[in-house]
Scaffold this motif. Structure first.
Motif, PDB file in Angstrom:
ATOM      1  N   SER A  15      -6.016   9.737  -1.149  1.00  0.00           N
ATOM      2  CA  SER A  15      -7.252   9.292  -0.492  1.00  0.00           C
ATOM      3  C   SER A  15      -7.207   7.777  -0.299  1.00  0.00           C
ATOM      4  N   GLU A  16      -8.064   7.309   0.592  1.00  0.00           N
ATOM      5  CA  GLU A  16      -8.155   5.872   0.825  1.00  0.00           C
ATOM      6  C   GLU A  16      -8.488   5.153  -0.484  1.00  0.00           C
ATOM      7  N   LYS A  17      -9.372   5.798  -1.261  1.00  0.00           N
ATOM      8  CA  LYS A  17      -9.793   5.195  -2.524  1.00  0.00           C
ATOM      9  C   LYS A  17      -8.615   5.035  -3.502  1.00  0.00           C
ATOM     10  N   GLU A  18      -7.814   6.113  -3.626  1.00  0.00           N
ATOM     11  CA  GLU A  18      -6.656   6.045  -4.528  1.00  0.00           C
ATOM     12  C   GLU A  18      -5.679   4.948  -4.085  1.00  0.00           C
ATOM     13  N   LEU A  19      -5.426   4.910  -2.768  1.00  0.00           N
ATOM     14  CA  LEU A  19      -4.478   3.915  -2.248  1.00  0.00           C
ATOM     15  C   LEU A  19      -5.002   2.513  -2.507  1.00  0.00           C
ATOM     16  N   TYR A  20      -6.315   2.349  -2.301  1.00  0.00           N
ATOM     17  CA  TYR A  20      -6.939   1.041  -2.516  1.00  0.00           C
ATOM     18  C   TYR A  20      -6.790   0.627  -3.982  1.00  0.00           C
ATOM     19  N   GLN A  21      -7.039   1.591  -4.880  1.00  0.00           N
ATOM     20  CA  GLN A  21      -6.969   1.252  -6.307  1.00  0.00           C
ATOM     21  C   GLN A  21      -5.564   0.861  -6.732  1.00  0.00           C
ATOM     22  N   GLN A  22      -4.581   1.642  -6.270  1.00  0.00           N
ATOM     23  CA  GLN A  22      -3.193   1.324  -6.643  1.00  0.00           C
ATOM     24  C   GLN A  22      -2.772  -0.036  -6.078  1.00  0.00           C
ATOM     25  N   ALA A  23      -3.108  -0.268  -4.816  1.00  0.00           N
ATOM     26  CA  ALA A  23      -2.714  -1.546  -4.192  1.00  0.00           C
ATOM     27  C   ALA A  23      -3.447  -2.718  -4.850  1.00  0.00           C
ATOM     28  N   SER A  24      -4.695  -2.489  -5.271  1.00  0.00           N
ATOM     29  CA  SER A  24      -5.456  -3.556  -5.931  1.00  0.00           C
ATOM     30  C   SER A  24      -4.736  -4.053  -7.178  1.00  0.00           C
ATOM     31  N   GLU A  25      -4.225  -3.104  -7.964  1.00  0.00           N
ATOM     32  CA  GLU A  25      -3.508  -3.499  -9.180  1.00  0.00           C
ATOM     33  C   GLU A  25      -2.303  -4.375  -8.831  1.00  0.00           C
ATOM     34  N   ARG A  26      -1.621  -3.996  -7.751  1.00  0.00           N
ATOM     35  CA  ARG A  26      -0.436  -4.782  -7.345  1.00  0.00           C
ATOM     36  C   ARG A  26      -0.857  -6.173  -6.879  1.00  0.00           C
ATOM     37  N   ILE A  27      -1.959  -6.236  -6.149  1.00  0.00           N
ATOM     38  CA  ILE A  27      -2.412  -7.548  -5.662  1.00  0.00           C
ATOM     39  C   ILE A  27      -2.817  -8.442  -6.832  1.00  0.00           C
ATOM     40  N   LYS A  28      -3.531  -7.856  -7.797  1.00  0.00           N
ATOM     41  CA  LYS A  28      -3.949  -8.670  -8.952  1.00  0.00           C
ATOM     42  C   LYS A  28      -2.711  -9.212  -9.673  1.00  0.00           C
ATOM     43  N   GLU A  29      -1.692  -8.362  -9.792  1.00  0.00           N
ATOM     44  CA  GLU A  29      -0.485  -8.809 -10.486  1.00  0.00           C
ATOM     45  C   GLU A  29       0.183  -9.964  -9.730  1.00  0.00           C
ATOM     46  N   ILE A  30       0.349  -9.815  -8.410  1.00  0.00           N
ATOM     47  CA  ILE A  30       1.075 -10.878  -7.693  1.00  0.00           C
ATOM     48  C   ILE A  30       0.251 -12.154  -7.569  1.00  0.00           C
ATOM     49  N   MET A  31      -1.085 -12.004  -7.558  1.00  0.00           N
ATOM     50  CA  MET A  31      -1.915 -13.221  -7.562  1.00  0.00           C
ATOM     51  C   MET A  31      -1.664 -14.003  -8.846  1.00  0.00           C
ATOM     52  N   SER A  32      -1.580 -13.278  -9.959  1.00  0.00           N
ATOM     53  CA  SER A  32      -1.356 -13.976 -11.231  1.00  0.00           C
ATOM     54  C   SER A  32       0.047 -14.589 -11.271  1.00  0.00           C
ATOM     55  N   LEU A  33       0.939 -14.080 -10.410  1.00  0.00           N
ATOM     56  CA  LEU A  33       2.301 -14.642 -10.331  1.00  0.00           C
ATOM     57  C   LEU A  33       2.402 -15.708  -9.243  1.00  0.00           C
ATOM     58  N   GLY A  34       1.273 -16.099  -8.682  1.00  0.00           N
ATOM     59  CA  GLY A  34       1.261 -17.266  -7.800  1.00  0.00           C
ATOM     60  C   GLY A  34       1.281 -16.993  -6.307  1.00  0.00           C
ATOM     61  N   VAL A  91       0.872  -1.182   0.000  1.00  0.00           N
ATOM     62  CA  VAL A  91       0.000   0.000   0.000  1.00  0.00           C
ATOM     63  C   VAL A  91       0.907   1.229   0.000  1.00  0.00           C
ATOM     64  N   TYR A  92       1.049   1.834  -1.147  1.00  0.00           N
ATOM     65  CA  TYR A  92       1.834   3.071  -1.231  1.00  0.00           C
ATOM     66  C   TYR A  92       1.294   3.933  -2.366  1.00  0.00           C
ATOM     67  N   ALA A  93       1.619   5.225  -2.291  1.00  0.00           N
ATOM     68  CA  ALA A  93       1.117   6.158  -3.286  1.00  0.00           C
ATOM     69  C   ALA A  93       2.264   6.536  -4.213  1.00  0.00           C
ATOM     70  N   GLU A  94       2.246   6.036  -5.384  1.00  0.00           N
ATOM     71  CA  GLU A  94       3.241   6.380  -6.421  1.00  0.00           C
ATOM     72  C   GLU A  94       4.595   5.695  -6.212  1.00  0.00           C
ATOM     73  N   ASN A  95       5.239   5.517  -7.322  1.00  0.00           N
ATOM     74  CA  ASN A  95       6.550   4.858  -7.325  1.00  0.00           C
ATOM     75  C   ASN A  95       7.669   5.877  -7.122  1.00  0.00           C
ATOM     76  N   ARG A  96       8.908   5.395  -7.041  1.00  0.00           N
ATOM     77  CA  ARG A  96      10.033   6.316  -6.789  1.00  0.00           C
ATOM     78  C   ARG A  96      11.148   6.069  -7.815  1.00  0.00           C
ATOM     79  N   ASN A 139       7.928  -2.937  -2.298  1.00  0.00           N
ATOM     80  CA  ASN A 139       7.773  -1.546  -1.857  1.00  0.00           C
ATOM     81  C   ASN A 139       8.401  -0.632  -2.901  1.00  0.00           C
ATOM     82  N   PRO A 140       8.086   0.675  -2.876  1.00  0.00           N
ATOM     83  CA  PRO A 140       8.545   1.550  -3.965  1.00  0.00           C
ATOM     84  C   PRO A 140      10.017   1.935  -3.890  1.00  0.00           C
ATOM     85  N   GLY A 141      10.678   1.687  -2.748  1.00  0.00           N
ATOM     86  CA  GLY A 141      12.041   2.182  -2.590  1.00  0.00           C
ATOM     87  C   GLY A 141      13.123   1.139  -2.762  1.00  0.00           C
TER      88      GLY A 141
END
Ligand code: NIG
Ligand code: FE
Length: 411
Positions: free
Chosen positions: A121-140, A82-87, A324-326
């Motif tokens: 916002s909570e919504k933005e953080l949720y959306q960004q983290a959701s994409e990451r979760i979907k990706e790692i689920m597809s990676l097992g 759960v993070y906002a934007e990459n680095r 994590n982003p760092g």
């Protein structure tokens, strides 16, 4: 619903239900059966065995796994997804010669992520983290720990943990939350660090506990971050509120964090890129799981956790992504397993044990996850047709996963 997987070339990681973790020489043993079937009933593993012993059943779904390997989904016990934007700008600064520590001391690093998260916002953080979760689920990945620690104010730490709670409710993988308010000192407390420890102990921990937002507590115990006595105070307070310690230790320096973790019955001590003989001795005769994060070592070009020393000392070892982003902008556990074999001299058996059953242990999930055991969650990876399981870390750049099953469902 009954699902049957047939003709499995090799079914990996069969364990009886009393195995919580594997240590030392036992890590080199990966129990398997060849030409196997696996039977799932709803979200659980119901039965398995050799094809010749397949019972007469009438399944709702049949998956033919001819030439394919089946193993438990990865258990990733350390992430900050759960993070906002990459680095990526800091990444370029490092290419040009700045170190991770130099970037942090200029206000980059964790504080940079905190600034971005505080205004998201909570919504933005949720959306960004959701994409990451979907990706790692597809990676097992089938079970995941997620830390707070980019909030660093009462409101933003709680915001992060609420996002984690919502992710845990909405996604089928098992998600565990860790409160990491002690990830870095906010600018405003730079001159009076004890005030921030007060805030963590007197406000944040009680709030986290009241809202039941985390099962674990974590501290970045490191030179320039939280020292041993500050870490001790936070762990002791959190324990009084029922949180179980897991600590970031020995990433850059050995300052006594391992000993402190063991004394506080930490479930895991994570990083350990720098490990002294004293640290190693502390871990013996403890129930604390050492966790290595090879994608972080790879990305930051810092030493790899000395896996051989740890395993050869009879200890268990767990592998996790540190997404994590760092320091590890990837949650790909296949890469983590391959890197452990390529750079840490772990055998494929050791690496698979470290990323499944030992990962489950480091999240208090060994009873339900991390192995092919009757009654455990049907969280599985079915590979493409591959010659052997050694091929998984060998072909490190290929995606060898054909199907991921979470809670008995193909995702
Ligand atoms: O585990 N070392 C401390 N925390 C993270 C990195 C956090 C960041 O750089 O944003 C880690 O590597
Ligand atoms: Fe981390």
């Amino acid at each position: 619903m009954i699902s049957l997987i047939t003709n499995i070339k090799e079914l990996l990681q069969l364990r009886s239900d009393d195995v919580e973790k594997v240590s030392g020489i036992e890590m080199n043993n990966l129990p398997t059966i060849k030409n196997a079937f696996l039977l799932l009933e709803d979200d659980l593993i119901a039965d398995f065995g050799e094809m010749q012993n397949l019972p007469k059943i009438d399944p709702d779904i049949i998956i033919d796994a001819e030439g394919k390997i089946v193993l438990p989904a990865w258990c990733d016990s350390h992430s900050h997804i759960v993070y906002a934007e990459n680095r990526e700008d800091e990444f370029v600064d490092r290419i040009k010669g700045l170190s991770y520590e130099e970037i942090a001391s200029k206000g980059g690093g964790i504080l940079n992520s905190a600034k971005k998260l505080q205004t998201a916002s909570e919504k933005e953080l949720y959306q960004q983290a959701s994409e990451r979760i979907k990706e790692i689920m597809s990676l097992g990945t089938g079970a995941l720990e997620i830390k707070s620690g980019y909030g660093l104010t009462v409101a933003s730490e709680l915001k992060m943990l609420r996002v984690i709670k919502k992710l845990a409710n909405d996604y089928p993988i098992q998600i565990k939350a860790t409160f990491l308010g002690a990830h870095a000192f906010p600018e405003k407390f730079k001159e009076d660090k004890e005030k921030y420890i007060d805030l963590i102990c007197e406000v944040m921990i009680p709030e986290v506990s009241k809202e039941n937002l985390a099962e674990f507590v974590d501290v970045f115990c490191e030179t320039g971050y939280f020292d041993v006595s500050q870490t001790n105070r936070i762990l002791k307070t959190a324990k009084q509120f029922g949180l179980i310690p897991k600590i970031h230790v020995n990433q850059f320096n050995s300052i006594g964090g391992v000993q402190l973790g063991v004394e506080n019955s930490a479930l895991s001590v994570d990083h350990l890129e720098i490990l002294t003989t004293e640290d190693l001795d502390e871990l013996k005769n403890s129930d604390t799981m050492p966790v290595a994060l090879p994608a972080c070592s790879y990305f930051l070009s810092i030493p790899y956790t000395p896996a051989r020393e740890i395993i050869d000392a009879g200890l268990p070892l767990c592998l996790a992504s540190d997404f994590n982003p760092g320091s590890s902008p990837s949650g790909n556990m296949n890469f983590v397993v391959a890197t452990a074999c390529i750079k840490m001299q772990m055998t494929p058996e050791e690496a698979i044990n470290a990323a499944t059953i030992n990962g489950a242990y480091a999240m208090n999930l060994s009873k339900t996850h991390g192995s092919i055991t009757k009654g455990k969650k049907a969280n599985l990876i079915i590979t493409k047709q591959i010659p052997s399981y050694n091929y998984i870390p060998y072909a490190f750049g290929s995606n060898l996963i054909e199907t991921v099953i979470i809670n008995g469902n193909v995702i």
